[in-house]
Structure formats: C-alpha cells, structure tokens
Design an enzyme around this catalytic site. Structure first.
Site, PDB file in Angstrom:
ATOM      1  N   GLY A  98       8.274   0.351   5.522  1.00  0.00           N
ATOM      2  CA  GLY A  98       8.453   0.407   6.806  1.00  0.00           C
ATOM      3  C   GLY A  98       9.932  -0.765   6.631  1.00  0.00           C
TER       4      GLY A  98
ATOM      5  N   ASN B 283       5.579  -1.738   1.586  1.00  0.00           N
ATOM      6  CA  ASN B 283       5.976  -2.611   2.314  1.00  0.00           C
ATOM      7  C   ASN B 283       5.578  -3.173   4.079  1.00  0.00           C
ATOM      8  OD1 ASN B 283       7.724  -5.693   4.003  1.00  0.00           O
ATOM      9  ND2 ASN B 283       8.605  -3.193   4.836  1.00  0.00           N
TER      10      ASN B 283
ATOM     11  N   SER C 230       1.119 -11.563   1.009  1.00  0.00           N
ATOM     12  CA  SER C 230       0.388 -12.768   1.760  1.00  0.00           C
ATOM     13  C   SER C 230      -0.293 -13.701   1.525  1.00  0.00           C
ATOM     14  CB  SER C 230       0.512 -12.300   3.833  1.00  0.00           C
ATOM     15  OG  SER C 230       0.334 -13.344   4.376  1.00  0.00           O
TER      16      SER C 230
ATOM     17  N   TYR D 148      -6.766 -10.343   9.901  1.00  0.00           N
ATOM     18  CA  TYR D 148      -5.496  -9.810   8.743  1.00  0.00           C
ATOM     19  C   TYR D 148      -5.418 -11.074   7.284  1.00  0.00           C
ATOM     20  CZ  TYR D 148      -0.712 -10.880   7.093  1.00  0.00           C
ATOM     21  OH  TYR D 148       0.297 -11.050   6.407  1.00  0.00           O
TER      22      TYR D 148
ATOM     23  N   LYS E 120      -5.135  -8.651   3.600  1.00  0.00           N
ATOM     24  CA  LYS E 120      -4.267  -9.139   2.168  1.00  0.00           C
ATOM     25  C   LYS E 120      -4.716  -9.058   1.709  1.00  0.00           C
ATOM     26  CE  LYS E 120       0.432  -7.966   5.112  1.00  0.00           C
ATOM     27  NZ  LYS E 120       0.834  -7.342   3.970  1.00  0.00           N
TER      28      LYS E 120
ATOM     29  N   PRO F  46       4.461 -13.337   0.615  1.00  0.00           N
ATOM     30  CA  PRO F  46       5.313 -14.824   1.425  1.00  0.00           C
ATOM     31  C   PRO F  46       4.593 -15.220   2.002  1.00  0.00           C
ATOM     32  CG  PRO F  46       6.180 -12.267   1.464  1.00  0.00           C
ATOM     33  CD  PRO F  46       4.738 -11.878   0.582  1.00  0.00           C
TER      34      PRO F  46
END
Length: 252
Positions: A9, A87, A140, A153, A157, A183
């Site tokens: 990515g 990524n 995440s 989502y 993660k 992050p």
C-alpha cells in the site's frame, strides 16, 4: 549492502511516507500497490532523491494469486528482505450495522485481514531461510476500543492485533520480530476513502484539533525497525496529543 524493506500500500498515506523515510536512510525498497502510475512515480522519486534501488510491484493484496505470483518469484538480489510492513488497508463507510454495505465489509476483510495474511505467508520463507526478519503490521486504535458505526472495520483491526500476537508466538523459533503499530487519527486519504470521496465529511473528522500526519507513523516504524537485534516492540499505540483513544478526542 543496503537493507531491504517491503511496504504494501505504498502509493499514498502511511505506505508512501514509510518508503520515503527508509529510502532517505539508505534502505532499498520493494513497494507494492494497485495504482501503477502512482507506484511508478514514487519509484522514480525514491531513486532520484536518495540513490537507492527500488522494485515496484503492482498488485492488489486482496488477490491471493497475484500476491503469491509477485512475491514468491522475486529476483535473487531482492530476496534478502529485512523488514515487511503490512500497511495496505482501508475503512469503507461509517454506518450502523443494520444499514452497512456487505460489499464494504467484504472489501475491508479481504484487504485488512486476508491481504495481510497472504503477504505475510508469501514473504515468510525469505525470513525463515536465514532465521531473521521483522514483520510490522499497521493496526489501529480501533483494535483497542470498538466505536459506534465502526463494526467491521474495528473487527478487522482487532484481527490484525490477534494475528500479530499469533505470529509473534509461532515465529519465535525463527528469531522473527513482530510489531503491531496502532495509530489513532491521522490526516491522510483514509477518511476520504472511508467517506467515498466526500471531502467535506473527510475534513470534518479533523476539525478542532491537530491530528497526526503520515510522517509521524513513518518515523515510528523506522524507530521500531532499527532497534538492536535483541529488542522488539511488540505492541505500540500512537495518537496525537488531543486524542486519548478511539473514543475520546478533545476538540477545542
């Protein structure tokens, strides 16, 4: 001989910033992405600006056969990979479970979970061949706390976090490091993709506070990748100062 990093990515956001950070420090780069034009442009930029070698590979991590075709047939000089950064990932929609698109769910699961697994599995023989390597998975804060309308989502993660723990356990005999970096809010194309091109909605996500930028994550990945051989950061959460977790942000 330069060290080698493989970044999935890499055409924008974290991936592009990570490739630039490592190239600036003399690492040769294998960069992957779906957008051939952007990948070629980045490859040329890294070679011109930093004098490193770059191998661009165009494929979608969702495509199992394309992943293995590209990564199991690397030229000999590219097989000594030191670091893999998984990524490639995305969020699509922020909708209630009742109304969310199943197509969006499939894309997130196929990219964020299955894509990470495919790439890791394809690259692993290069690591086990010399009992050394480092897998860095981009997770995440959504893995740590589930938020409203984040449903699948957040689930993907959370899976990245679980897979990272499993890799760390299973790959210990091969002295392979595994790091999960989680992050919080980062101002990249992420929100624009999530809201399917709605720039106003994407911008509103970051109104009232200073989010992280892609270069902050790249610097963190670089730090983790350059620690002594006997040191591994297993799990790292990084947010901007205004954010406590995926649920709590101070906007002033």
């Amino acid at each position: 001989m330069n060290k080698i990093i493989l970044v999935t990515g890499a055409t924008s956001g974290f991936g592009k910033a990570i490739a630039e950070q490592f190239a600036a420090n003399g690492w040769d780069c294998i960069i992957t992405g779906r957008r051939a034009e952007k990948l070629t442009a980045l490859s040329e930029q890294l070679v011109l600006n930093y004098g490193v070698k770059v191998l661009p590979l165009v494929f979608d991590v969702q495509d199992r056969h394309a992943v293995f075709a590209a990564l199991t047939s690397l030229p000999t000089e590219w097989k000594q990979i030191d670091v893999l950064v998984n990524n490639a990932g995305l969020a699509l929609g922020r909708d209630n479970f009742e109304t969310a698109s199943i197509d969006d769910w499939d894309t997130m699961i196929d990219t964020n979970v299955k894509g990470l697994l495919y790439v890791s599995k394809a690259v692993l023989p290069y690591f086990t061949a010399h009992n050394k390597g480092h897998i860095i998975n981009i997770g995440s804060t959504a893995a740590k706390e589930v938020y409203a309308n984040g449903n699948v989502y957040c689930a993907t993660k959370s899976a990245v976090e679980a897979i990272s723990k499993a890799q760390r356990i299973d790959l210990l005999p091969h002295r392979i490091k595994v790091t999960a970096i989680h992050p919080g809010a980062v101002d990249t194309e992420f929100s624009l993709v999530r809201f399917k091109g709605d720039a106003a909605k994407a911008k509103a996500v970051y109104d009232g506070y200073q989010p992280l930028v892609a270069e902050d994550i790249a610097a963190t990945v670089f730090y983790c990748a350059n620690l002594p051989e006997h040191v591994c950061i297993n799990d790292l959460v990084i947010t901007c100062t205004a954010q406590a977790n995926s649920l709590t942000t101070f906007k002033g």
